[in-house]
Scaffold this motif. Structure first.
Motif, mmCIF file in Angstrom:
data_model
loop_
_atom_site.group_PDB
_atom_site.id
_atom_site.type_symbol
_atom_site.label_atom_id
_atom_site.label_comp_id
_atom_site.label_asym_id
_atom_site.label_seq_id
_atom_site.Cartn_x
_atom_site.Cartn_y
_atom_site.Cartn_z
ATOM 1 N N UNK A 264 0.798 -1.233 0.000
ATOM 2 C CA UNK A 264 0.000 0.000 0.000
ATOM 3 C C UNK A 264 0.827 1.277 0.000
ATOM 4 N N UNK A 265 2.048 1.214 0.486
ATOM 5 C CA UNK A 265 2.854 2.416 0.600
ATOM 6 C C UNK A 265 2.601 3.196 1.876
ATOM 7 N N UNK A 266 1.602 2.783 2.639
ATOM 8 C CA UNK A 266 1.319 3.440 3.923
ATOM 9 C C UNK A 266 2.201 2.841 5.008
ATOM 10 N N UNK A 267 2.272 3.519 6.153
ATOM 11 C CA UNK A 267 3.115 3.069 7.251
ATOM 12 C C UNK A 267 2.290 2.833 8.506
ATOM 13 N N UNK A 318 -7.188 -2.385 2.266
ATOM 14 C CA UNK A 318 -5.963 -2.240 1.487
ATOM 15 C C UNK A 318 -6.083 -1.099 0.487
ATOM 16 N N UNK A 319 -7.229 -0.987 -0.149
ATOM 17 C CA UNK A 319 -7.414 0.092 -1.129
ATOM 18 C C UNK A 319 -7.463 1.455 -0.448
ATOM 19 N N UNK A 320 -8.070 1.515 0.719
ATOM 20 C CA UNK A 320 -8.103 2.776 1.454
ATOM 21 C C UNK A 320 -6.704 3.188 1.925
ATOM 22 N N UNK A 321 -5.830 2.193 2.087
ATOM 23 C CA UNK A 321 -4.450 2.489 2.470
ATOM 24 C C UNK A 321 -3.580 2.850 1.271
ATOM 25 N N UNK A 322 -4.115 2.657 0.064
ATOM 26 C CA UNK A 322 -3.371 3.055 -1.119
ATOM 27 C C UNK A 322 -3.073 1.959 -2.112
ATOM 28 N N UNK A 323 -3.476 0.727 -1.844
ATOM 29 C CA UNK A 323 -3.222 -0.360 -2.789
ATOM 30 C C UNK A 323 -4.016 -0.143 -4.066
ATOM 31 N N UNK A 324 -3.404 -0.437 -5.194
ATOM 32 C CA UNK A 324 -4.086 -0.257 -6.474
ATOM 33 C C UNK A 324 -4.274 -1.576 -7.226
ATOM 34 N N UNK A 325 -3.470 -2.573 -6.904
ATOM 35 C CA UNK A 325 -3.583 -3.853 -7.594
ATOM 36 C C UNK A 325 -4.100 -4.946 -6.693
ATOM 37 N N UNK A 326 -3.892 -6.195 -7.097
ATOM 38 C CA UNK A 326 -4.315 -7.338 -6.300
ATOM 39 C C UNK A 326 -3.406 -7.489 -5.070
ATOM 40 N N UNK A 327 -4.005 -7.807 -3.953
ATOM 41 C CA UNK A 327 -3.255 -7.900 -2.696
ATOM 42 C C UNK A 327 -3.400 -9.257 -2.008
#
Length: 886
Positions: A264-267, A318-327
Motif C-alpha cells: 500500500x505504501x502506507x506506514x 488495502x485500497x483505502x491504504x493506497x493499494x491499487x492492484x491485487x493484494x
C-alpha cells in the motif's frame, strides 16, 4: 518466545501431568447454536452436558476459535481477534479447583528451562467469584498469592454458563500486570488494559435453569460430578512473552502488516485510522485463511457470508491504504508462512485456499466498480436536486448490497463534495442488527433433551452389523414415544426402537438411512428412518403395521435389499465423481457436501467457475472408466494419522476419532475417509449418467447424477427423445444439433420481424394517443395500457416517441403493459413539466403501488415493474389524481 513454542510448552506441560492430548476440532461443528467454534470447551460440550461419557478423565487441547459478533470493531481495540487459539485443560470428575489452580500457576511461573513460561509471580493478579471463598483460600494459602492481589467480581465477570440451562459455575481469572505505562494501579478491577487477562479457570459445579440474561437464572443444584474447563489465550500470552504492546505485533500477525505496508505504501504507526485498517487486514487474513481451510467458501448467508465480509474488508482496507492492484495472494501467502508450523494442513490445502481468496478478490473488485457507478449516480442526483448530503438509505444500500463499508462511502462522498447522513445509516444498521439478533434468538434453543437416551449411550451402544449383513436378530432395549420411554407400542403407532444390534445404516456422511422391516413374535413394522444419538445409539423410527412390540422382545431387523443395493451404488458413485472431478479440475475441487440415495447422487464441490461441456464429458467418462475397470473396493480400519499418511481424503468440518475407516477404490484412484456402505467392485455401480451441474452459491458448484438402473432408464429415455427428434426433423441422429441450430436461427429472425412489425404498429398509434391527451392542471397526460406482450424495451421506444411529439409542452407520458407474469411500466416527463415540479420518479412510485410493484429513475424518465396487471387502470387513475391535485 515464538507462538509455536508457547503451544508446544502448553501441551507438554499437561500431557506430562497425565492429560490426553485432543487435536483441535474443525471450526465448523454440527451445533445449532453456533456458526463457528467460539471457545476451547465447545468440542467437549457433550461431556459437560452429560450427553456422552468422555473417553478420558482429563484432557488438553489448543482449539482454534472464531468470534465474529463485532466485526466492525476489529482493529479499533488491540486485544481482540476474530480468530484466536484457546489453550485449555479439562477435568471430567477428576481434579477440581486446587488441581486447576496449581496446574495453571506452575506453568505460568515455571522456569523456561523446566518447560514453563517464566512469568514473574509478583506481576500476576487473580480474580474470583464474589462468594467463592474456597478459590480465594487456595490462591492465598496454597499458592501464596497475597490477599491484596486477589480481587472478587460478580456474575457478569466471574460466573460462567453456556447461556442455556445446563452446567455452570464460578470462575477464577489470572491477569498479568504490564506496568504503570499501560494504566493506573489497582488490579483488574481498576484497569483491564494494564492488567491483561491471560487465563480463565471455570469451576463447573452447578446446574442452572432457564433465564433471559447472564446471571438472571436459578441455580438448581450441584452437578453429579464437578468438572474443570480452562482457557488460556495463546495470542495474549505471546504478546507478553514477546514484549510487544498488542496482539497485532506478535510473530503471527506483524509479518502480515509488514507486507501490507509494502503493498500500500502506507506506514503502520503513522495515523490512527490507518493503523485500524492495517490491523483489520492482519486479523481478517488469518481468520479468512483458517475458515477456508475448514471448508467455508464465500457466500451470501451463514458462514459463507461471514467469510465474504472478512475478505472484502481486507480488500477495502488495502485500497483505502493506497493499494491499487491485487493484494490477496501476497497477504494470504504471508499467513500461510506464519501459521503452517502449527497447522501443517495449510500447506497441503494451499492451492485451494489461495484459489478461493484470490477468486473472491477478483469478484469483489468488479463489485466495487458497479457499486461505484451506483454511488456516482446517487451523488449526481443529490447535487442535481441541490443537496449536499448523501441519504443514509443510499449508504446503507451500498453497504448491504455492494459490501461498501461506511468509511469508504464517506471518503467517496467527501471527494464528491458531499457529506453522508451518518445518523440515518446508523439507524438502518441498528434495525438490521436488531432483526438479525431477533432471528438468531428465535433459531437458538437449549440443547435438545437427550437425557432419555443417556442410559443407552452410556451402557448399551448399538452394535452395527450392516457392513456385512442385511438381516440380523436383536433385542429391544428401549422404546421412545414422543420423547418418553414406554414399555410397549401397538398397531398404528410410530415409535423409536433401540436395539442392541442392527444391520440398518443410520443416516450419516450424506448417505440416507436404510429402509426395511422389523418383525418378531406377533409383531411387524416398517423401518422409515434411522438416526444416531451420541454417535453410539441407533434410533429406528418404526411404524407398527401389526401386533405389538415390547421392551425385551426379540426381533429380526431386515434391510430392504433393493434399497441398500441402489444406495451403495450411489455412494460409491459419489467417490468416483469426486476422483474424476479432481482429475479434471485439479486439487482445489474438493467436496463441500453430498447426498446419496437409491439411484441418485448429488455432489457439491468448491470451484469458482462454471464447468464447460468438455469438462463435464471428461468427468463422466473418467467416472465410467473406473466403473468399467472393475476396481476392487477395499475398506481399511486404521488410525487417523496412518490414514493421512496413506493419502486418504478427509471431509472438512468432520471430526474423526482416533480410529477411522478408509474406503479405497482402485488404489490411488480414490481413497477417502468414509463410514458409508459401498459396493465390492466398481462395476457394481453400473453406468453413471450426469444430469448436469449448477451453482449453489459463490464458489460452490453441484453435480447431480443417476447410477445403476436409474442411470440406464435415463439414458434409454434420452435415446427415445433423440429418435423422435430424428423422425420429426427427417435427419440422422448426428445431424440433429445442426438442424436444431438452423431452425432456432430462423425462429429468431422471424421473431425479430414480428417484433419490428409490432413496434411499427404501436408507433403508428402514438399520434392519435398524443392528440387525445388529457389536460390535468396545466399538464398534458398521455396514458395508455398497451397490448399484452410489450416489453420494457418497446415501452421505452414508444414513450420517447410520444414525448418528442409533445415538444415544448408541459406533458407526461405513461405507458404500461402485461408481459408474461410481469407488468412493466414507464413514465416520461418533458422539461417544461419538470420545471413545474413534476418528476417521473414520483409518478412511477404512485403507479407502482397499484400494480404491486415499484420503480425509480430520473425526473425526466423513470420505469418500474409490477406483478398485478389488474391494477393498471387504477394506476393510471392514481397518476391522473396526482397531477390534478399537485
Amino acid at each position: 518466545m515464538q507462538t509455536h513454542e508457547i503451544r508446544k510448552r502448553f501441551i507438554e506441560h499437561f500431557t506430562k501431568a497425565g492429560h490426553t492430548e485432543v487435536p483441535s476440532a474443525s471450526l465448523i461443528l454440527d451445533d445449532p447454536n453456533l456458526l463457528f467454534v467460539n471457545a476451547g470447551m465447545v468440542p467437549f460440550k457433550p461431556y459437560f452436558l452429560g450427553q456422552q461419557n468422555p473417553p478420558y478423565s482429563t484432557a488438553t487441547s489448543i482449539q482454534k476459535c472464531v468470534r465474529t459478533l463485532d466485526i466492525e470493531e476489529v482493529g479499533i481495540t488491540t486485544r481482540h481477534n476474530t480468530f484466536f487459539q484457546m489453550a485449555g485443560n479439562f477435568s471430567f470428575g477428576d481434579y477440581f479447583k486446587e488441581g486447576a489452580i496449581r496446574n495453571a500457576w506452575s506453568l505460568l511461573t515455571g522456569s523456561l528451562d523446566e518447560g514453563g513460561f517464566g512469568l514473574d509471580p509478583e506481576r500476576l493478579w487473580v480474580t474470583v467469584f464474589e462468594d467463592d471463598d474456597e478459590a480465594a483460600e487456595i490462591w492465598n494459602q496454597k499458592i501464596g498469592v497475597p490477599a491484596e492481589r486477589i480481587q472478587r467480581m460478580g456474575m457478569e465477570d466471574n460466573y460462567w454458563s453456556m447461556g442455556v440451562p445446563g452446567p455452570c459455575g464460578p470462575c477464577s481469572e489470572i491477569y498479568y500486570d504490564r506496568g504503570p505505562e499501560y494504566g493506573k494501579e489497582g488490579g483488574p478491577i481498576a484497569d483491564e488494559h494494564r492488567y491483561m487477562e491471560i487465563w480463565n479457570l471455570v469451576f463447573m459445579q452447578f446446574e442452572r435453569g432457564e433465564g433471559d440474561k447472564k446471571g438472571n437464572f436459578p441455580i438448581l443444584g450441584e452437578l453429579p460430578q464437578k468438572n474443570i474447563d480452562t482457557g488460556m489465550g495463546v495470542e495474549r500470552l505471546a504478546c507478553l512473552l514477546q514484549g510487544v504492546d498488542n496482539v497485532y505485533e506478535t510473530d503471527l500477525l506483524r509479518p502480515v502488516i509488514d507486507v501490507a505496508e509494502e503493498l500500500t505504501g502506507a506506514k503502520y504507526g503513522a495515523k490512527t485510522e490507518d493503523d485500524v485498517r492495517f490491523r483489520v487486514i492482519a486479523d481478517h487474513c488469518r481468520t479468512g485463511l483458517m475458515l477456508i481451510l475448514d471448508g467455508v467458501t464465500p457466500g451470501n448467508e451463514g458462514r459463507g457470508y461471514i467469510l465474504r465480509r472478512l475478505l472484502r474488508r481486507i480488500i477495502r482496507s488495502a485500497r483505502l491504504l493506497g493499494a491499487t492492484g491485487n493484494t490477496m495472494d501476497a497477504l494470504m501467502d504471508t499467513v500461510r508462512q506464519t501459521m503452517a508450523p502449527s497447522y501443517p494442513e495449510i500447506t497441503e490445502n494451499w492451492e485451494r485456499i489461495r484459489s478461493v481468496a484470490v477468486g473472491e478478490e477478483k469478484a469483489f473488485l468488479k463489485t466495487l466498480e458497479s457499486g461505484s457507478r451506483l454511488f456516482e449516480e446517487d451523488a449526481a442526483k443529490v447535487k442535481e436536486d441541490g443537496g449536499t448530503e448523501l441519504p443514509g438509505s443510499v449508504a446503507f444500500t451500498l453497504h448491504d448490497t455492494h459490501g461498501f463499508p461506511i468509511d469508504l462511502t464517506m471518503e467517496m462522498a467527501a471527494e464528491a463534495g458531499l457529506s453522508v447522513d451518518r445518523d440515518g445509516f446508523d439507524a438502518l444498521m441498528a434495525e438490521q442488527k436488531a432483526r438479525a439478533k431477533a432471528d438468531n434468538k428465535a433459531k437458538k434453543h437449549g440443547h435438545a433433551d437427550e437425557s432419555v437416551y443417556r442410559p443407552f449411550v452410556d451402557n448399551h451402544p448399538t452394535v452395527f452389523t450392516g457392513y456385512t449383513q442385511l438381516e440380523d436378530e436383536g433385542s429391544v432395549l428401549g422404546l421412545v414415544s414422543d420423547g418418553s420411554l414406554v414399555d410397549r407400542a401397538a398397531d398404528g403407532a410410530t415409535v423409536q426402537v433401540i436395539l442392541d444390534r442392527t444391520p440398518f445404516y443410520a443416516e450419516a456422511g450424506g448417505q440416507m438411512a436404510d429402509r426395511g422391516e422389523m418383525t418378531g413374535a406377533g409383531f411387524a413394522g416398517n423401518v422409515q428412518d434411522v438416526q444416531k444419538v451420541g454417535k453410539k445409539v441407533w434410533l429406528h423410527t418404526v411404524t407398527i403395521t401389526g401386533g405389538e412390540i415390547a421392551v425385551g422382545a426379540k426381533v429380526t431387523a431386515k434391510v430392504s435389499a433393493s434399497w441398500r443395493h441402489q444406495a451403495r451404488q450411489a455412494h460409491s458413485g459419489t467417490h468416483l465423481i469426486h476422483a474424476a472431478l479432481r482429475t479434471v479440475l485439479g486439487p482445489t475441487a474438493v467436496q463441500a457436501g453430498s447426498l446419496n440415495k437409491p439411484g441418485y447422487l448429488r455432489f457439491d464441490f468448491n470451484y469458482g467457475e462454471q464447468l464447460t461441456a468438455s469438462q463435464m464429458r471428461d468427468i463422466e467418462q473418467i467416472a465410467n472408466g473406473a466403473v468399467d475397470a472393475d476396481y476392487t473396493v477395499n475398506t481399511i480400519e486404521t488410525s487417523l494419522d496412518e490414514a493421512k499418511k496413506m493419502g486418504a481424503m478427509a471431509l472438512f468440518g468432520e471430526n474423526y476419532g482416533s480410529q477411522v475407516r478408509v474406503v479405497e477404490i482402485g488404489g490411488p484412484f480414490s481413497m477417502e475417509l468414509c463410514g458409508g456402505i459401498h459396493v465390492e467392485h466398481s462395476s457394481q455401480i453400473g453406468p453413471i449418467a450426469i444430469l448436469g451441474e449448477s451453482s449453489v452459491g459463490s464458489g460452490t458448484r453441484r453435480i447431480e447424477a443417476y447410477t445403476g438402473m436409474d442411470s440406464f432408464t435415463t439414458l434409454a429415455r434420452d435415446k427415445n427423445i433423440v429418435a423422435n427428434l430424428a423422425t420429426s426433423l427427417k435427419a440422422p441422429n448426428e445431424e440433429i444439433p445442426d438442424r436444431i441450430e438452423a431452425l432456432t436461427a430462423k425462429l429468431k429472425v422471424a421473431e425479430k420481424q414480428v417484433q419490428q412489425l409490432k413496434n411499427q404498429q404501436l408507433l403508428g398509434q402514438v399520434g392519435s394517443l398524443v392528440e387525445n391527451s388529457k389536460n390535468l392542471g396545466g399538464i398534458k397526460l398521455v396514458a395508455q395500457e398497451l397490448p399484452e406482450g410489450v416489453g420494457m424495451g418497446e415501452l421505452r421506444t414508444i414513450a420517447m416517441d410520444a414525448k418528442n411529439r409533445l415538444g415544448s409542452a408541459a406533458a407526461v407520458v405513461l405507458f404500461a403493459s402485461k408481459d408474461g407474469s410481469k407488468v412493466p411500466f414507464i413514465a416520461a416527463v418533458t422539461d417544461a413539466a419538470v420545471e413545474q415540479g413534476v418528476k417521473a420518479g414520483d409518478l412511477v412510485k404512485t403507479f407502482g403501488e397499484k400494480v404491486g410493484g415499484k420503480g425509480g429513475g430520473k425526473p425526466q424518465m423513470a420505469q418500474g415493474s409490477g406483478a398485478d396487471a389488474a391494477g393498471i387502470a387504477a394506476g393510471i387513475t392514481a397518476v391522473e389524481g396526482a397531477l390534478a391535485h399537485r
